[in-house]
Design a protein around this motif. Structure first.
Motif: not given
Length: 290
Positions: A226-228, A231, A250-251, A253-254, A276, A281-282
């Motif tokens: 996940s993005k979290s 991060a 989170k941004r 990470v994007e 994605t 997330g990824y």
């Protein structure tokens, strides 16, 4: 922690607002740094060149040379950790800051405790190599690495763990083995990423953060990150729910993922390496026979 001579941690402050500059001096001095304060980009670049700091705090909105240009000039020869401080909170500003070479981006007004926590988290991550920063002076990287040993015992222990396992939480093996996927090879211990193109293998020029993200995703294979989660990984923290992850984190990470895709030459719609998972997330793309 007090140290002597070249072993002392040095931080360069580049900030045109006198009140904020003095606050940063206080915060960084209390964190164990020798704080070198400058009021504009040109003086800041010269201070980084002559003092080889471990950390640079950099204001964005300065008269004359702004923070983005200052960061680019610093990154051309230094592997110092750069934290941008700005009143701007638009995504495009975050993108510009990260692309200019910043490691972190904090909006004003900031909390001194948060700044210290973010800096200490960066210090727990492995130092970047010369390739990561483009062409920094070897003396700067060496001095910064030496200075990094003046951290607290906790930070030193975390650094040792990161060096042997590459990235906290990736599951990467500590024996120097290469992780491979669809013509991409990553060695977390050596911090190398090689990509096969046109019948030859080329080394990818990645920033510290881009490499950390790539190593984490390759080691995790098809498991979604996940993005979290990513991060927290970049901040040197583990999978725990009591650490706060903001929308800005989170941004960031994007943005890093977008830069990483561009360097890989990867497609969002038909990915070969980074996929994605919408709303989550990824993860690593499926193995390919190509």
């Amino acid at each position: 922690m007090e140290t002597q001579g070249d072993d002392r941690r040095i931080a360069v402050i580049i900030e045109d607002d006198a009140d904020i500059r003095h606050l940063l001096e206080t915060v960084l001095t209390q964190a164990g740094f020798e704080a070198i304060a400058t009021a504009n980009g040109a003086d800041g670049v010269e201070a980084v060149r002559t003092r080889s700091p471990l950390v640079v705090t950099l204001d964005v909105s300065m008269p004359g040379m702004d923070g983005f240009e200052t960061a680019k000039r610093i990154r051309a020869f230094s592997s110092a950790y750069i934290v941008m401080l700005t009143a701007r909170n638009e995504e495009i500003d975050t993108l510009q800051g990260l692309e200019a070479g910043a490691d972190d981006y904090i909006t004003k007004p900031f909390r001194p405790r948060e700044l210290r926590a973010r800096i200490e988290a960066m210090l727990r991550r492995p130092r970047q190599t010369a390739t990561d920063a483009g062409s920094p002076a070897s003396g700067s990287a060496s001095a910064a690495t030496t200075a990094g040993t003046a951290t607290t015992d906790q930070a030193i222990t975390a650094n040792d763990a990161a060096a042997s396992g590459a990235i906290a939480g990736t599951g990467a093996r500590p024996d120097g083995d290469w992780l491979e996927h669809n013509g991409l090879r990553v060695n977390p211990d050596m911090r190398l990423a090689l990509l096969g193109r046109d019948g030859a293998e080329h080394e990818l020029e990645l920033t510290r953060t881009e490499f950390d993200l790539l190593a984490a995703l390759v080691a995790s294979r098809r498991r979604v990150r996940s993005k979290s989660d990513l991060a927290l990984l970049l901040r040197g923290e583990s999978y725990v729910t009591d650490h706060y992850v903001s929308d800005a984190d989170k941004r960031a990470v994007e943005v890093h993922m977008g830069n990483l895709r561009r360097k890989l030459g990867d497609s969002i719609t038909s990915p070969r390496w980074l996929e994605t998972v919408r709303g989550v997330g990824y993860r690593l793309a499926a193995p390919s026979e190509r």
